[in-house]
Design a protein around this motif. Structure first.
Motif, mmCIF file in Angstrom:
data_model
loop_
_atom_site.group_PDB
_atom_site.id
_atom_site.type_symbol
_atom_site.label_atom_id
_atom_site.label_comp_id
_atom_site.label_asym_id
_atom_site.label_seq_id
_atom_site.Cartn_x
_atom_site.Cartn_y
_atom_site.Cartn_z
ATOM 1 N N ALA A 220 0.836 -1.208 0.000
ATOM 2 C CA ALA A 220 0.000 0.000 0.000
ATOM 3 C C ALA A 220 0.865 1.250 0.000
ATOM 4 N N ARG A 221 1.929 1.246 0.785
ATOM 5 C CA ARG A 221 2.797 2.424 0.856
ATOM 6 C C ARG A 221 3.663 2.579 -0.397
ATOM 7 N N TYR A 222 4.086 1.465 -0.947
ATOM 8 C CA TYR A 222 4.852 1.525 -2.196
ATOM 9 C C TYR A 222 3.958 2.039 -3.328
ATOM 10 N N ALA A 223 2.704 1.590 -3.350
ATOM 11 C CA ALA A 223 1.763 2.056 -4.365
ATOM 12 C C ALA A 223 1.480 3.543 -4.210
ATOM 13 N N ALA A 224 1.335 4.011 -2.966
ATOM 14 C CA ALA A 224 1.077 5.441 -2.744
ATOM 15 C C ALA A 224 2.264 6.289 -3.167
ATOM 16 N N THR A 225 3.466 5.798 -2.881
ATOM 17 C CA THR A 225 4.673 6.535 -3.274
ATOM 18 C C THR A 225 4.792 6.625 -4.788
ATOM 19 N N HIS A 226 4.348 5.578 -5.481
ATOM 20 C CA HIS A 226 4.461 5.531 -6.945
ATOM 21 C C HIS A 226 3.094 5.690 -7.611
ATOM 22 N N ALA A 227 2.226 6.488 -6.992
ATOM 23 C CA ALA A 227 0.887 6.718 -7.549
ATOM 24 C C ALA A 227 0.995 7.275 -8.968
ATOM 25 N N GLY A 228 0.174 6.741 -9.867
ATOM 26 C CA GLY A 228 0.187 7.202 -11.252
ATOM 27 C C GLY A 228 1.228 6.536 -12.124
ATOM 28 N N GLU A 229 2.099 5.719 -11.513
ATOM 29 C CA GLU A 229 3.122 5.001 -12.275
ATOM 30 C C GLU A 229 2.698 3.540 -12.428
ATOM 31 N N PRO A 230 3.106 2.883 -13.520
ATOM 32 C CA PRO A 230 2.751 1.464 -13.695
ATOM 33 C C PRO A 230 3.178 0.596 -12.518
ATOM 34 N N VAL A 231 4.367 0.859 -11.959
ATOM 35 C CA VAL A 231 4.856 0.034 -10.858
ATOM 36 C C VAL A 231 3.970 0.196 -9.622
ATOM 37 N N GLY A 232 3.420 1.390 -9.437
ATOM 38 C CA GLY A 232 2.507 1.612 -8.319
ATOM 39 C C GLY A 232 1.212 0.843 -8.491
ATOM 40 N N GLU A 233 0.715 0.781 -9.717
ATOM 41 C CA GLU A 233 -0.511 0.031 -9.981
ATOM 42 C C GLU A 233 -0.292 -1.463 -9.777
ATOM 43 N N VAL A 234 0.886 -1.964 -10.161
ATOM 44 C CA VAL A 234 1.196 -3.384 -9.958
ATOM 45 C C VAL A 234 1.219 -3.703 -8.465
ATOM 46 N N ALA A 235 1.863 -2.852 -7.675
ATOM 47 C CA ALA A 235 1.922 -3.059 -6.225
ATOM 48 C C ALA A 235 0.522 -3.080 -5.625
ATOM 49 N N ARG A 236 -0.275 -2.097 -5.997
ATOM 50 C CA ARG A 236 -1.659 -2.031 -5.481
ATOM 51 C C ARG A 236 -2.451 -3.261 -5.893
ATOM 52 N N ASP A 237 -2.356 -3.647 -7.163
ATOM 53 C CA ASP A 237 -3.185 -4.738 -7.673
ATOM 54 C C ASP A 237 -2.801 -6.082 -7.066
ATOM 55 N N MET A 238 -1.509 -6.296 -6.782
ATOM 56 C CA MET A 238 -1.113 -7.538 -6.104
ATOM 57 C C MET A 238 -1.764 -7.621 -4.731
ATOM 58 N N ALA A 239 -1.722 -6.520 -4.005
ATOM 59 C CA ALA A 239 -2.296 -6.510 -2.658
ATOM 60 C C ALA A 239 -3.811 -6.660 -2.699
ATOM 61 N N VAL A 240 -4.455 -5.938 -3.614
ATOM 62 C CA VAL A 240 -5.912 -5.997 -3.715
ATOM 63 C C VAL A 240 -6.363 -7.395 -4.121
ATOM 64 N N ARG A 241 -5.662 -8.000 -5.081
ATOM 65 C CA ARG A 241 -5.998 -9.360 -5.509
ATOM 66 C C ARG A 241 -5.867 -10.341 -4.343
ATOM 67 N N THR A 242 -4.809 -10.205 -3.571
ATOM 68 C CA THR A 242 -4.606 -11.085 -2.426
ATOM 69 C C THR A 242 -5.732 -10.930 -1.408
ATOM 70 N N MET A 243 -6.091 -9.700 -1.111
ATOM 71 C CA MET A 243 -7.146 -9.473 -0.122
ATOM 72 C C MET A 243 -8.488 -10.009 -0.613
ATOM 73 N N ALA A 244 -8.771 -9.872 -1.915
ATOM 74 C CA ALA A 244 -10.022 -10.395 -2.457
ATOM 75 C C ALA A 244 -10.057 -11.916 -2.363
ATOM 76 N N CYS A 245 -8.911 -12.559 -2.628
ATOM 77 C CA CYS A 245 -8.844 -14.031 -2.525
ATOM 78 C C CYS A 245 -9.021 -14.483 -1.077
ATOM 79 N N ILE A 246 -8.441 -13.744 -0.150
ATOM 80 C CA ILE A 246 -8.623 -14.063 1.269
ATOM 81 C C ILE A 246 -10.097 -13.916 1.655
ATOM 82 N N TYR A 247 -10.716 -12.825 1.207
ATOM 83 C CA TYR A 247 -12.118 -12.571 1.553
ATOM 84 C C TYR A 247 -13.036 -13.646 0.978
#
Length: 727
Positions: A220-247
């Motif tokens: 989440a913090r890496y994504a916020a630091t790189h907001a608007g960059e492809p690498v930030g979206e990858v960081a966010r999406d990995m975390a979001v995907r993981t949380m959705a799978c857990i849920y």
């Protein structure tokens, strides 16, 4: 008081304990002692080695070891004859657990609970393991007794050498050369990206732990630091995907909310069923941070908010004490029915297909399709070591609502109505017909601190449509009030670690660090100065008790003559590192109490210097510390909000600040009707603003000042202008 008998169950010394884990062993035929001088003196007087058993009350394999070995008269007779036996609750004494876990990991390459350690009378370890089957356990007891009898000198020498090696390893020389934080963060991100499971979410293979401190918190913090960059979206999406799978997995209690500790398989389906407060707390914070990072109309945002709502609902209903503190855990094992006499893992949570048919009637086919129920059970036997789940189903989201609607030629809203009604019927049946798992009702300062953080964030950002943001703030404030009344000494400023029938042992570093973090989050959510002032005092006490004035950095264990090595372990585990959380706390306090910036910054640099070598060699192990350093690297932003702190007051300016996830944010409240005069004593900017408000008789317009490096812009009164500054 028990004697050295192995003839059958009887009350031993643990009957006087307060820990639920120790009380679970009070009727063992083992002559248990609590950790303390009585046991140590007996071992020295009789020249016997010590058998140290460490676990916790919700631990499934701890129960297995107890049933197979500690309740067995033959095994107990061996233990009583040749050893002084000590039982430790790792949640009450993390300092004991940490020291001997480090020995176990160093000598075996792994760790876990139950932990079994053999010590000399001087507490030096010479052999360790985790769970042992009964036959092997008796063999080890006999073999080590023979070794001690024939060559105790060898055990003593080996134990001393091991402790000395651990002592040297813990005394890292400070490295004051400049750390490049951005490359360290990239290294952590790259490792997570490499280990990411694109199919099932999570990182690595089975068993899978959520491990928010090492994964979602950092991403989440890496994504916020790189907001608007492809690498930030990858960081966010990995975390979001993981949380959705857990849920959507079986790790969630679909019927009764909350989340189990981990999954034994790679797809989050079959959990070990214990529910720990620290998992609920960290998952809550991560779900809300990630919800702030995804677009408002994204379906993932709704999933993350439902996840947060599930945790709050569970904690409020099942883990909140009448006095306000949060209980520690619920067990994995329970009785299948009120007539049963043998507990099974997951018995409270699993269902046969016949159960579903009988309870739900005509709605059963739709429910079974949606939640993956199979006639012969849906648990892979390879994930059921003891065969306790044969024929049983762990509910999980096998199909989406839309897929279920298509399968049954129905509308999505009708499917949701049927599922909600069915879940309520199953919960009512479960609550009536099945005994609840054992509740570990001790209240830990550290885990309450983590939960206060999660609830404070919920009060900040959870959509009002869920109706839980006000409840979250009430729960957080109730916990803080309980801790202050029961575990805090107003005169000395010291914390106790736990409460159950009275205060428990003295506080450890994580008690201070996690509670300080929680209070700072609660201050930002509530606007009440008292929480920031208490956090400031706790930090002063933590500095006094745990900061190493000679070698730099922070110890993680309290001073104790029986803890042979005071460590500065900064690696994350199931919980974030206390040292890393302290680093973040110091950085936040430096910007809340700006007059003390230099003092706090010196400690920040000391922490980084002590951990510099490990940061360079293995930054992934210190992901929380890398996150904290990254926030400082980007530069903290102070938002000074001038306006009412009344809960009923809804400020568009405050909402604009809270809407995005800003990992380097410090929010300072200045209510003209009740200025923060204590904080103003240690903050020059606040002193100036409070003096100005006093001159104007408190008559000032609501505004926000945005400051960086203690240089503040002009007051902003327009919401759109503030949003532009935040963009």
């Amino acid at each position: 008081m028990s004697t050295h008998s192995g003839d059958g169950p009887h009350l031993n010394r643990l009957a006087q304990a307060k820990s639920p884990y120790l009380l679970q062993h009070a009727e063992n035929p083992v002559d248990w002692y609590e950790w303390g001088a009585d046991a140590f003196n007996k071992a020295k007087h009789e020249n016997k080695p010590i058998f140290l058993s460490i676990g916790y009350s919700a631990c499934h394999w701890c129960h297995v070891l107890a049933h197979e070995s500690f309740e067995d008269p033959v095994t107990a007779k061996l233990m009583n004859e040749y050893y002084v036996n000590i039982k430790v609750d790792r949640e009450e004494r993390p300092d004991v657990d940490r020291l001997y876990m480090m020995f176990l990991q160093a000598t075996s390459g792994g760790g876990g609970w139950p932990m079994s350690v053999w010590l000399t009378p001087d507490l030096h370890p010479f052999f360790a393991g985790t769970y042992f089957p009964p036959g092997q356990f008796r063999q080890i007891l006999s073999k080590l007794a023979d070794v001690w009898e024939s060559s105790s000198d060898r055990c003593i020498t080996s134990g001393k050498q091991i402790i000395e090696a651990l002592r040297l390893a813990s005394q890292m020389a400070p490295d004051t050369s400049a750390l490049s934080i951005a490359p360290l963060a990239t290294s952590v991100f790259d490792r997570l990206k490499q280990r990411f499971d694109m199919v099932h979410g999570g990182f690595g293979s089975a068993p899978k732990f959520p491990s928010p401190a090492q994964t979602m918190h950092f991403l989440a913090r890496y994504a916020a630091t790189h907001a608007g960059e492809p690498v930030g979206e990858v960081a966010r999406d990995m975390a979001v995907r993981t949380m959705a799978c857990i849920y959507n997995g079986g790790i969630r209690d679909v019927v009764g909310d909350g989340f189990a500790r981990y999954s034994v398989d790679e797809r989050w389906h079959v959990p070990h069923f214990e529910k720990m407060l620290y998992d609920q707390a960290q998952l809550l914070s991560s779900a809300l941070e990630l919800a702030q990072l995804v677009p408002p109309d994204a379906p993932e945002r709704a999933t993350l908010q439902r996840m947060a709502a599930s945790i709050i609902t569970y904690v409020a209903r099942d883990l909140t004490s009448p006095a306000g503190g949060f209980f520690s855990a619920e067990d994995a094992d329970s009785l299948p029915s009120h007539e049963s006499t043998v507990k099974k893992e997951g018995a409270f949570y699993v269902w046969t297909a016949d159960d579903i048919d009988r309870i739900l009637g005509g709605d059963a086919p739709l429910f079974k399709f949606h939640f993956g129920v199979e006639d012969g059970g849906n648990c892979d036997p390879s994930h059921d070591a003891q065969g306790e789940l044969k024929g049983q189903n762990v509910l999980y989201t096998a199909h989406t609502v839309e897929e279920t609607a298509k399968q049954f030629a129905s509308r999505a809203e009708d499917v949701e109505r049927v599922l909600d009604t069915s879940l309520a019927m199953l919960k009512a049946h479960r609550d009536k017909e099945r005994p609840r798992p054992h509740l570990d009702d001790k209240i830990l300062a550290c885990w309450n601190g983590l939960m206060i953080s999660g609830l404070s964030r919920a009060a900040d950002v959870l959509d009002k449509s869920f109706g839980l943001s006000t409840k979250a703030l009430e729960l957080a404030e109730g916990s803080a009030a309980f801790l202050r009344a029961n575990l805090y000494d107003e005169q000395s400023g010291e914390l106790r670690r736990s409460f159950r029938e009275g205060p428990g042992p003295k506080g450890q570093a994580d008690d201070y660090a996690f509670l300080i973090q929680g209070l700072l989050d609660l201050y930002e959510a509530s606007g009440k100065e008292e929480y920031a002032v208490w956090a400031l005092r706790l930090q002063e006490k933590q500095d006094e008790l745990f900061f190493d004035t000679e070698g730099g950095g922070y110890f993680v264990s309290a001073p104790d003559e029986h803890i042979l090595v005071r460590m500065k372990d900064a690696q994350d585990g199931a919980e974030p590192s206390a040292v890393a959380v302290t680093l973040a706390n110091l950085q936040r306090l430096a910007h809340i109490t700006e007059d003390r910036y230099t003092e706090y910054e010196e400690k920040v640099q000391s922490v980084l210097a002590v951990n510099a070598q490990l940061l360079r060699e293995a930054p992934f192990a210190l992901a929380t510390m890398v996150s904290a350093a990254l926030a400082a690297h980007d530069g903290y932003k102070q938002f000074i909000f001038v306006g009412s702190a009344e809960p009923s007051h809804v400020s568009p300016l405050l909402q604009a600040i809270r809407r995005p996830f800003i990992s380097n944010r410090v929010l300072i409240h200045l209510d003209p009707a009740n200025p923060p005069r204590e904080l103003a004593k240690v903050n020059a900017t606040l002193r100036t603003l409070v003096a100005d408000i006093d001159k104007k008789g408190g008559q000032v317009s609501e505004n926000v000042r945005v400051c960086q490096n203690f240089a503040c812009g002009l007051p902003i009164e327009d919401v759109e202008k503030l949003k532009h500054v935040l963009a």
